[in-house]
Design a protein around this motif. Sequence first.
Motif, PDB file in Angstrom:
ATOM      1  N   ILE A 250      44.836  31.252  42.040  1.00 26.95           N
ATOM      2  CA  ILE A 250      43.395  30.982  42.080  1.00 26.95           C
ATOM      3  C   ILE A 250      42.896  31.030  43.515  1.00 26.95           C
ATOM      4  O   ILE A 250      41.851  31.620  43.805  1.00 26.95           O
ATOM      5  CB  ILE A 250      43.075  29.622  41.421  1.00 26.95           C
ATOM      6  CG1 ILE A 250      43.286  29.726  39.907  1.00 26.95           C
ATOM      7  CG2 ILE A 250      41.656  29.167  41.749  1.00 26.95           C
ATOM      8  CD1 ILE A 250      43.238  28.397  39.188  1.00 26.95           C
ATOM      9  N   GLN A 251      43.627  30.424  44.431  1.00 24.95           N
ATOM     10  CA  GLN A 251      43.229  30.443  45.838  1.00 24.95           C
ATOM     11  C   GLN A 251      43.217  31.858  46.399  1.00 24.95           C
ATOM     12  O   GLN A 251      42.374  32.195  47.234  1.00 24.95           O
ATOM     13  CB  GLN A 251      44.150  29.540  46.659  1.00 24.95           C
ATOM     14  CG  GLN A 251      43.960  28.072  46.359  1.00 24.95           C
ATOM     15  CD  GLN A 251      44.987  27.186  47.042  1.00 24.95           C
ATOM     16  OE1 GLN A 251      46.033  27.662  47.491  1.00 24.95           O
ATOM     17  NE2 GLN A 251      44.706  25.902  47.111  1.00 24.95           N
ATOM     18  N   HIS A 252      44.141  32.684  45.914  1.00 25.74           N
ATOM     19  CA  HIS A 252      44.216  34.075  46.381  1.00 25.74           C
ATOM     20  C   HIS A 252      43.020  34.894  45.897  1.00 25.74           C
ATOM     21  O   HIS A 252      42.450  35.682  46.656  1.00 25.74           O
ATOM     22  CB  HIS A 252      45.519  34.715  45.911  1.00 25.74           C
ATOM     23  CG  HIS A 252      45.593  36.183  46.142  1.00 25.74           C
ATOM     24  ND1 HIS A 252      45.736  36.747  47.387  1.00 25.74           N
ATOM     25  CD2 HIS A 252      45.505  37.225  45.268  1.00 25.74           C
ATOM     26  CE1 HIS A 252      45.756  38.063  47.278  1.00 25.74           C
ATOM     27  NE2 HIS A 252      45.608  38.374  46.004  1.00 25.74           N
ATOM     28  N   ILE A 253      42.644  34.736  44.648  1.00 24.86           N
ATOM     29  CA  ILE A 253      41.584  35.590  44.092  1.00 24.86           C
ATOM     30  C   ILE A 253      40.180  35.021  44.272  1.00 24.86           C
ATOM     31  O   ILE A 253      39.210  35.752  44.159  1.00 24.86           O
ATOM     32  CB  ILE A 253      41.830  35.910  42.605  1.00 24.86           C
ATOM     33  CG1 ILE A 253      41.694  34.669  41.737  1.00 24.86           C
ATOM     34  CG2 ILE A 253      43.150  36.605  42.402  1.00 24.86           C
ATOM     35  CD1 ILE A 253      41.703  34.957  40.248  1.00 24.86           C
ATOM     36  N   ALA A 254      40.052  33.724  44.559  1.00 18.61           N
ATOM     37  CA  ALA A 254      38.736  33.089  44.650  1.00 18.61           C
ATOM     38  C   ALA A 254      37.773  33.803  45.598  1.00 18.61           C
ATOM     39  O   ALA A 254      36.609  34.039  45.226  1.00 18.61           O
ATOM     40  CB  ALA A 254      38.875  31.622  45.026  1.00 18.61           C
ATOM     41  N   PRO A 255      38.205  34.176  46.817  1.00 17.28           N
ATOM     42  CA  PRO A 255      37.251  34.848  47.715  1.00 17.28           C
ATOM     43  C   PRO A 255      36.711  36.160  47.139  1.00 17.28           C
ATOM     44  O   PRO A 255      35.528  36.482  47.327  1.00 17.28           O
ATOM     45  CB  PRO A 255      38.068  35.116  48.985  1.00 17.28           C
ATOM     46  CG  PRO A 255      39.201  34.144  48.931  1.00 17.28           C
ATOM     47  CD  PRO A 255      39.481  33.934  47.477  1.00 17.28           C
ATOM     48  N   TYR A 256      37.541  36.888  46.440  1.00 18.77           N
ATOM     49  CA  TYR A 256      37.093  38.144  45.833  1.00 18.77           C
ATOM     50  C   TYR A 256      36.062  37.865  44.739  1.00 18.77           C
ATOM     51  O   TYR A 256      35.019  38.522  44.675  1.00 18.77           O
ATOM     52  CB  TYR A 256      38.273  38.923  45.241  1.00 18.77           C
ATOM     53  CG  TYR A 256      39.266  39.394  46.269  1.00 18.77           C
ATOM     54  CD1 TYR A 256      39.045  40.557  46.994  1.00 18.77           C
ATOM     55  CD2 TYR A 256      40.426  38.671  46.520  1.00 18.77           C
ATOM     56  CE1 TYR A 256      39.958  40.993  47.952  1.00 18.77           C
ATOM     57  CE2 TYR A 256      41.344  39.092  47.467  1.00 18.77           C
ATOM     58  CZ  TYR A 256      41.101  40.249  48.188  1.00 18.77           C
ATOM     59  OH  TYR A 256      42.003  40.668  49.123  1.00 18.77           O
ATOM     60  N   VAL A 257      36.378  36.914  43.884  1.00 14.43           N
ATOM     61  CA  VAL A 257      35.495  36.585  42.763  1.00 14.43           C
ATOM     62  C   VAL A 257      34.157  36.069  43.283  1.00 14.43           C
ATOM     63  O   VAL A 257      33.091  36.437  42.774  1.00 14.43           O
ATOM     64  CB  VAL A 257      36.169  35.558  41.823  1.00 14.43           C
ATOM     65  CG1 VAL A 257      35.208  35.086  40.739  1.00 14.43           C
ATOM     66  CG2 VAL A 257      37.421  36.168  41.194  1.00 14.43           C
TER      67      VAL A 257
ATOM     68  N   GLU B  80      33.703  40.746  43.670  1.00 18.86           N
ATOM     69  CA  GLU B  80      34.649  41.850  43.763  1.00 18.86           C
ATOM     70  C   GLU B  80      35.822  41.639  42.812  1.00 18.86           C
ATOM     71  O   GLU B  80      36.114  40.515  42.405  1.00 18.86           O
ATOM     72  CB  GLU B  80      35.179  41.964  45.194  1.00 18.86           C
ATOM     73  CG  GLU B  80      34.111  42.220  46.222  1.00 18.86           C
ATOM     74  CD  GLU B  80      34.654  42.125  47.643  1.00 18.86           C
ATOM     75  OE1 GLU B  80      35.867  41.892  47.823  1.00 18.86           O
ATOM     76  OE2 GLU B  80      33.855  42.268  48.586  1.00 18.86           O
ATOM     77  N   LEU B  81      36.488  42.713  42.518  1.00 22.54           N
ATOM     78  CA  LEU B  81      37.692  42.660  41.706  1.00 22.54           C
ATOM     79  C   LEU B  81      38.888  42.523  42.642  1.00 22.54           C
ATOM     80  O   LEU B  81      39.090  43.348  43.525  1.00 22.54           O
ATOM     81  CB  LEU B  81      37.818  43.945  40.878  1.00 22.54           C
ATOM     82  CG  LEU B  81      38.831  43.980  39.765  1.00 22.54           C
ATOM     83  CD1 LEU B  81      38.521  42.931  38.710  1.00 22.54           C
ATOM     84  CD2 LEU B  81      38.861  45.356  39.120  1.00 22.54           C
ATOM     85  N   PRO B  82      39.681  41.466  42.505  1.00 21.22           N
ATOM     86  CA  PRO B  82      40.829  41.288  43.398  1.00 21.22           C
ATOM     87  C   PRO B  82      41.822  42.438  43.255  1.00 21.22           C
ATOM     88  O   PRO B  82      41.960  43.016  42.177  1.00 21.22           O
ATOM     89  CB  PRO B  82      41.465  39.979  42.909  1.00 21.22           C
ATOM     90  CG  PRO B  82      40.408  39.296  42.117  1.00 21.22           C
ATOM     91  CD  PRO B  82      39.557  40.380  41.540  1.00 21.22           C
ATOM     92  N   PRO B  83      42.508  42.786  44.346  1.00 24.53           N
ATOM     93  CA  PRO B  83      43.527  43.840  44.258  1.00 24.53           C
ATOM     94  C   PRO B  83      44.565  43.497  43.188  1.00 24.53           C
ATOM     95  O   PRO B  83      45.011  42.357  43.075  1.00 24.53           O
ATOM     96  CB  PRO B  83      44.178  43.831  45.643  1.00 24.53           C
ATOM     97  CG  PRO B  83      43.194  43.156  46.538  1.00 24.53           C
ATOM     98  CD  PRO B  83      42.420  42.209  45.679  1.00 24.53           C
ATOM     99  N   GLY B  84      44.913  44.477  42.392  1.00 23.91           N
ATOM    100  CA  GLY B  84      45.889  44.261  41.328  1.00 23.91           C
ATOM    101  C   GLY B  84      45.274  43.791  40.033  1.00 23.91           C
ATOM    102  O   GLY B  84      45.969  43.586  39.041  1.00 23.91           O
ATOM    103  N   TYR B  85      43.953  43.580  40.011  1.00 23.77           N
ATOM    104  CA  TYR B  85      43.266  43.127  38.802  1.00 23.77           C
ATOM    105  C   TYR B  85      42.357  44.241  38.295  1.00 23.77           C
ATOM    106  O   TYR B  85      41.147  44.134  38.316  1.00 23.77           O
ATOM    107  CB  TYR B  85      42.431  41.873  39.089  1.00 23.77           C
ATOM    108  CG  TYR B  85      43.250  40.622  39.188  1.00 23.77           C
ATOM    109  CD1 TYR B  85      43.318  39.736  38.128  1.00 23.77           C
ATOM    110  CD2 TYR B  85      43.970  40.336  40.337  1.00 23.77           C
ATOM    111  CE1 TYR B  85      44.081  38.587  38.205  1.00 23.77           C
ATOM    112  CE2 TYR B  85      44.735  39.190  40.435  1.00 23.77           C
ATOM    113  CZ  TYR B  85      44.786  38.319  39.370  1.00 23.77           C
ATOM    114  OH  TYR B  85      45.541  37.194  39.453  1.00 23.77           O
TER     115      TYR B  85
END
Length: 94
Positions: free
Chosen positions: A63-70, A74-79
């Motif tokens: 969650i901490q990794h993808i939160a800034p993208y969301v 943006e779509l997080p890398p790998g998603y």
Amino acid sequence: MEDVPLKLARQRLGKLHSDAIHGRHIKITRHGSDAAVLVPETDYQEYQALKREKIQAAVVAEIQHIAPYVENGELPPGYEALTREQAVEGERFA
């Protein structure tokens, strides 16, 4: 940890149960592999708690990794995203 063949474990189940209750770990094998382990219930409960903590930590880290993208829309890398049609057709990413 004591290794006990399944055939012998069937004959000694009462003693193995007692040994496990008193803190011994007994590995039961079938044909030298396919191990199962008898452990005291408190050890099993501790293992389950540690397993839950590990899973929770992994979820929090993700969650901490993808939160800034969301947050930036943006779509997080790998998603990668599937269209509704692709999902209905059963497409999956490799």
